[in-house]
Design a protein around this motif. Structure first.
Motif, short mmCIF file in Angstrom:
data_model
loop_
_atom_site.label_atom_id
_atom_site.label_comp_id
_atom_site.label_asym_id
_atom_site.label_seq_id
_atom_site.Cartn_x
_atom_site.Cartn_y
_atom_site.Cartn_z
N VAL A 97 -18.91 -26.05 6.57
CA VAL A 97 -17.79 -25.33 5.98
C VAL A 97 -18.33 -24.29 5.01
O VAL A 97 -19.27 -24.56 4.26
N THR A 98 -17.74 -23.11 5.00
CA THR A 98 -18.15 -22.08 4.06
C THR A 98 -16.94 -21.47 3.37
O THR A 98 -15.84 -21.45 3.93
N ARG A 131 -20.31 -13.50 0.92
CA ARG A 131 -20.54 -12.52 1.98
C ARG A 131 -19.82 -12.98 3.23
O ARG A 131 -19.47 -14.16 3.37
N MET A 132 -19.60 -12.05 4.13
CA MET A 132 -18.98 -12.40 5.40
C MET A 132 -19.99 -13.12 6.28
O MET A 132 -21.13 -12.68 6.42
N THR A 133 -19.58 -14.23 6.84
CA THR A 133 -20.47 -15.02 7.69
C THR A 133 -20.07 -14.89 9.15
O THR A 133 -18.91 -14.62 9.47
N ARG A 145 -11.40 -17.54 4.43
CA ARG A 145 -11.48 -16.08 4.30
C ARG A 145 -10.36 -15.58 3.40
O ARG A 145 -9.19 -15.94 3.58
N ILE A 146 -10.74 -14.74 2.43
CA ILE A 146 -9.78 -14.12 1.53
C ILE A 146 -9.79 -12.63 1.83
O ILE A 146 -10.53 -11.85 1.23
#
Length: 340
Positions: A97-98, A131-133, A145-146
């Motif tokens: 999970v990120t 950062r975007m993964t 995601r925001i």
């Protein structure tokens, strides 16, 4: 002959544990056996994967690429086993999970802890990254995601929305000119969050009926490189910060920060839990998405609606100034004695 899958597991475990000795303890193998497995893997691929030091392991450039592939292969293998066992089996295995660092620390981390207590056969690899993964390339099961979603291939569950707000401490507001409109900001100090510049421009929605966004040129007196530092500085009265509402929710509820000019805020930003279509069929992913969504929505529901969260700037400021005037200082005098 090398058992490549086993060697991959040893390699990834060593990275997760941070040392060969810790990997050995987790896998119930000797450090020498762990070393041999990784050496055999390096010999097989023909490149060095790790720089070994006395204190830690450091991936080579080739090792970084190979580690991502190994995680994906091992995850797919585990998922295949789960699929054969049946989708309705109790969730177990490793879930990756990120989330953004501050949201992950303040909001999602307690949910992850509760999930682990509820499902003792689960393990969670929890990555906090600003950062975007890439869910596919980095072997991630669920991401928070925001932002407005751009990738239509993702399965998304909306859990709420956040606002980009102006905030300052009551003590700062009580000692400075009132803020009743955007034009009043010119008389105030600002806290900038990098990447920013010594002179920045903040954009706000146009007035009703207008089309051109309004802008305010700010010159931060303090520039920091983390959101945590910006919040701390705002609480300490260093100036006005502009930040996502969830990052100051605790401080607003506690009274150490006040939201300013909520009527001038840009549109809220959506928050989603996302996963890849083929992962939603896995019990561990589906269970976590359902489990987390209910609890995160409840957390957003506890956030007062916009007019109350910030009230109007004038109401909050007038109320705070009135409170400050009536609060004696250590000498028994009003804290704003002599102030206009």
């Amino acid at each position: 002959m090398i058992d490549r899958l086993d060697a991959m597991r040893v390699f990834v475990t060593a990275l997760d544990e941070g040392s060969l000795a810790s990997a050995g303890r987790r896998l119930h193998r000797s450090p020498a056996a762990v070393t041999r497995a990784i050496a055999a893997l390096e010999s097989h691929v023909g490149v060095q994967l790790l720089h070994r030091t006395t204190r830690r392991l450091q991936l080579t450039e080739a090792g970084e690429q190979y580690a991502a592939v190994c995680r994906r292969v091992l995850t797919d293998l585990d998922d295949a086993d789960l699929a054969v066992a049946g989708n309705r089996a109790a969730p177990h295995g490793v879930l990756t999970v990120t989330a953004p660092v501050m949201f992950g620390t303040r909001v999602l981390r307690p949910v992850v802890g509760e999930f682990l207590k509820t499902y003792p056969a689960m393990q969670v690899r929890y990555l906090l990254l600003n950062r975007m993964t890439s869910l596919l390339d980095e072997g991630i099961d669920v991401a928070l995601r925001i932002a407005p979603l751009q990738d239509s291939n993702l399965i998304a569950v909306r859990i709420g929305e956040v606002r980009r707000v102006l905030c300052a401490s009551p003590d700062y507001l009580a000692s400075r000119p009132p803020i009743r409109s955007l034009s009043d900001l010119a008389q105030h100090d600002f806290i900038g969050i990098e990447p920013t510049s010594p002179e920045d421009i903040w954009s706000f929605p146009p007035l009703d009926g207008g089309r051109v966004p309004r802008t305010v040129r700010v010159k931060p007196r303090l520039m920091v490189n983390t959101d945590e530092a910006a919040v701390s500085a705002a609480v300490d009265g260093e100036g006005i910060a502009r930040i996502f509402s969830y990052k100051i929710q605790q401080e607003v509820f506690g009274g150490s920060l006040v939201v300013l000019l909520p009527e001038d805020e840009p549109p809220p930003v959506p928050v989603h839990l996302v996963t890849l279509p083929d992962r939603l069929s896995l019990a561990k992913v589906r269970t976590f998405m359902d489990f987390a969504a209910v609890r995160l929505r409840a957390d957003f529901d506890r956030t007062p609606p916009q007019p109350e969260f910030g009230r109007s700037s004038r109401e909050r400021l007038d109320a705070e100034v009135s409170r400050q005037r009536s609060t004696p200082n250590r000498d028994g005098a009003s804290r704003l004695s002599g102030s206009p």
